[in-house]
Structure formats: structure tokens, C-alpha cells
Design a protein around this motif. Structure first.
Motif, PDB file in Angstrom:
ATOM      1  N   GLY A 246       1.492   5.432  -5.113  1.00  0.00           N
ATOM      2  CA  GLY A 246       2.208   6.035  -3.992  1.00  0.00           C
ATOM      3  C   GLY A 246       3.676   5.661  -3.977  1.00  0.00           C
ATOM      4  O   GLY A 246       4.302   5.466  -5.017  1.00  0.00           O
ATOM      5  N   ARG A 247       4.208   5.555  -2.763  1.00  0.00           N
ATOM      6  CA  ARG A 247       5.661   5.414  -2.596  1.00  0.00           C
ATOM      7  C   ARG A 247       5.995   4.298  -1.612  1.00  0.00           C
ATOM      8  O   ARG A 247       5.384   4.194  -0.548  1.00  0.00           O
ATOM      9  CB  ARG A 247       6.229   6.746  -2.097  1.00  0.00           C
ATOM     10  CG  ARG A 247       7.724   6.747  -1.873  1.00  0.00           C
ATOM     11  CD  ARG A 247       8.195   8.107  -1.391  1.00  0.00           C
ATOM     12  NE  ARG A 247       8.293   9.065  -2.489  1.00  0.00           N
ATOM     13  CZ  ARG A 247       8.517  10.361  -2.320  1.00  0.00           C
ATOM     14  NH1 ARG A 247       8.617  10.869  -1.106  1.00  0.00           N
ATOM     15  NH2 ARG A 247       8.613  11.170  -3.361  1.00  0.00           N
TER      16      ARG A 247
ATOM     17  N   THR B 112       1.259  -0.532  -7.565  1.00  0.00           N
ATOM     18  CA  THR B 112       0.774   0.054  -6.319  1.00  0.00           C
ATOM     19  C   THR B 112       0.952   1.571  -6.379  1.00  0.00           C
ATOM     20  O   THR B 112       2.045   2.050  -6.670  1.00  0.00           O
ATOM     21  CB  THR B 112       1.539  -0.511  -5.114  1.00  0.00           C
ATOM     22  OG1 THR B 112       1.418  -1.931  -5.122  1.00  0.00           O
ATOM     23  CG2 THR B 112       0.994   0.044  -3.809  1.00  0.00           C
TER      24      THR B 112
ATOM     25  N   ASP C 162       8.439   6.936  -6.637  1.00  0.00           N
ATOM     26  CA  ASP C 162       7.823   5.752  -6.039  1.00  0.00           C
ATOM     27  C   ASP C 162       8.695   5.097  -4.966  1.00  0.00           C
ATOM     28  O   ASP C 162       8.429   3.964  -4.548  1.00  0.00           O
ATOM     29  CB  ASP C 162       7.483   4.722  -7.118  1.00  0.00           C
ATOM     30  CG  ASP C 162       8.686   4.307  -7.962  1.00  0.00           C
ATOM     31  OD1 ASP C 162       9.805   4.816  -7.697  1.00  0.00           O
ATOM     32  OD2 ASP C 162       8.504   3.501  -8.883  1.00  0.00           O
TER      33      ASP C 162
ATOM     34  N   ARG D 275       0.877  -1.169   0.000  1.00  0.00           N
ATOM     35  CA  ARG D 275       0.000   0.000   0.000  1.00  0.00           C
ATOM     36  C   ARG D 275       0.912   1.215   0.000  1.00  0.00           C
ATOM     37  O   ARG D 275       2.114   1.107   0.260  1.00  0.00           O
ATOM     38  CB  ARG D 275      -0.895   0.012   1.246  1.00  0.00           C
ATOM     39  CG  ARG D 275      -0.109  -0.099   2.531  1.00  0.00           C
ATOM     40  CD  ARG D 275      -0.903   0.146   3.782  1.00  0.00           C
ATOM     41  NE  ARG D 275      -0.142  -0.181   4.974  1.00  0.00           N
ATOM     42  CZ  ARG D 275       0.868   0.535   5.462  1.00  0.00           C
ATOM     43  NH1 ARG D 275       1.232   1.649   4.859  1.00  0.00           N
ATOM     44  NH2 ARG D 275       1.514   0.153   6.542  1.00  0.00           N
ATOM     45  N   ASP D 276       0.335   2.372  -0.272  1.00  0.00           N
ATOM     46  CA  ASP D 276       1.113   3.610  -0.244  1.00  0.00           C
ATOM     47  C   ASP D 276       1.766   3.777   1.126  1.00  0.00           C
ATOM     48  O   ASP D 276       1.099   3.669   2.163  1.00  0.00           O
ATOM     49  CB  ASP D 276       0.190   4.790  -0.538  1.00  0.00           C
ATOM     50  CG  ASP D 276       0.942   6.119  -0.593  1.00  0.00           C
ATOM     51  OD1 ASP D 276       2.179   6.115  -0.745  1.00  0.00           O
ATOM     52  OD2 ASP D 276       0.280   7.164  -0.469  1.00  0.00           O
TER      53      ASP D 276
END
Length: 229
Positions: free
Chosen positions: A79-80, A77, A128, A49-50
């Protein structure tokens, strides 16, 4: 970088630490081992998840980072990914890049990250990825870390040759820097390692290892049950 590790090269390709007399990754296939032990062993990519935070004891050649970021990108996914690694004896940039060149499918990503190693960078952000290497003895540096990991890659050299990274006190510190329901995985199934993880609150299981290693260890941090009696 800091106190750097001397290497020899087995078959001209596999780096071996002369300090610990141990190879940096499986002679039977380092990338496949990383994916089996550290990714699948931490239920990844399913849990991503982020902001998911991976922490690692033993950065070595950076192979685990490359495998994790490749997995992140392939999973799409958003986000980062956060990746923090603790390493007492960082490799030189040239040695790291040479070791990573053994894995052809990782070449585009290895080439993308190579300038950071060549610059001696220990912290950088990508769209990311947030990466940090914390140099020094993890017994000294981890207790002062403010972070919490969702998944741990316990990837020191073998407990027989690098016992410092498997001491009960350090594994207890790992547990204290693990999120609720966080996990850990390692290639070793040594009984004293499993017992130390269990004592630290990371409930272990022995599962099938990679290649010639029959077993490995996975662990999960379970919530502390309150005694209402």
C-alpha cells in the motif's frame, strides 16, 4: 516555496538555521537520531499498515521523510504511506538537496525525490507515498487541517529557540489531530513540553535519548474513559 530560511553550514556539511541559531539535525549523526527518536519512538516499523499517516511539525531538510520512506520500503509494507508536514520556513531545493547528500545510504531515494523539490512541489503521489507539505505557521494551518495522524514527528527547533512550535495550544491541536492509540515522539525532554502533551491527552514517557541527549519524549493518545458514575 514560501518564506525561506537562511542557512550557514557547519564544517561545510551540517546546515544551521541562522533564524533560530540551531542545526537542522544532530551533529553526532542525523540519520541515526531520526531512526532512534522518530521511528523507534513511534514504534515503527511495527505499526505500519496501508494508509498509515505520519504528520510532522518541522520539515527542515526532509531527512525524516527519507528515513520514513526508506523504512516503509525495507519493511515491504503493502500500500501507501501518507506523510504530511507543516513547515513555516521551507528550505530552497538546492539547500535541501545539499543537506540530504550527507547521507550516502539515502542517495537513491534523495535523487528520486529531488525533482519534486526542484519543481517547488508541495504535494505529490508515488505508488507507495502520498506527500503533502503545508507551508506557513502551524499555529494557523494545523487547526484547519482535515487529517488525522497515526504518528507525529515533533521536530521543531529547540523549545528555547523556537517556542512557537511547543506552545500548549498547538500541542493540544496536535492531540486533536491524532488517531486513537496514535503516538508522538520528540527529541526534547523539556518538562513544559511533556506537561503540555499530557494536558492535551497525549500520555508521555521520558525515555533514553540519542547521543549526548540523555532523554527524549514519547507519547500515546489514550481513549477517554467515560464516567459512568
Amino acid at each position: 516555496m514560501h518564506d525561506q530560511n537562511a542557512l550557514s553550514w557547519r564544517d561545510g556539511q551540517v546546515p544551521v538555521s541562522t533564524r533560530f541559531d540551531d542545526p537542522y539535525y544532530s551533529l553526532a549523526g542525523g540519520l541515526a537520531e531520526t531512526r532512534h527518536v522518530f521511528l523507534a519512538g513511534n514504534d515503527l516499523p511495527q505499526r505500519l499498515r496501508d494508509g498509515f499517516h505520519i504528520a510532522e511539525l518541522g520539515f527542515g531538510t526532509g531527512l525524516n521523510l527519507l528515513a520514513a520512506l526508506t523504512m516503509w520500503r525495507e519493511s515491504a509494507t503493502p500500500g501507501r504511506l501518507h506523510f504530511t508536514t507543516f513547515e513555516a520556513f521551507p528550505l530552497t531545493a538546492d539547500d535541501m538537496i545539499r543537506a540530504q547528500s550527507a547521507f550516502e545510504e539515502l542517495k537513491p531515494l534523495a535523487d528520486e525525490l529531488a525533482p519534486h523539490w526542484q519543481a517547488g512541489t508541495t504535494f505529490f503521489d508515488l505508488p507507495d507515498l502520498r506527500f503533502e507539505m503545508i507551508p506557513g505557521d502551524a499555529r494557523d494551518t494545523l487547526p484547519n487541517w482535515s487529517g488525522t495522524a497515526d504518528a507525529w514527528f515533533l521536530d521543531g527547533f529547540s523549545p528555547a529557540k523556537n517556542p512557537e512550535l511547543w506552545e500548549p495550544a498547538l500541542l493540544d491541536t496536535v492531540s486533536r489531530h491524532t488517531a486513537a492509540d496514535g503516538t508522538a515522539a520528540t527529541y526534547t525532554a523539556a518538562g513544559h513540553v511533556r506537561r503540555a502533551l499530557d494536558a492535551a491527552g497525549l500520555v508521555t514517557a521520558r525515555v533514553s535519548g540519542y547521543g549526548r541527549k540523555r532523554h527524549m519524549t514519547i507519547a500515546r493518545k489514550t481513549p477517554v474513559q467515560e464516567d459512568n458514575t
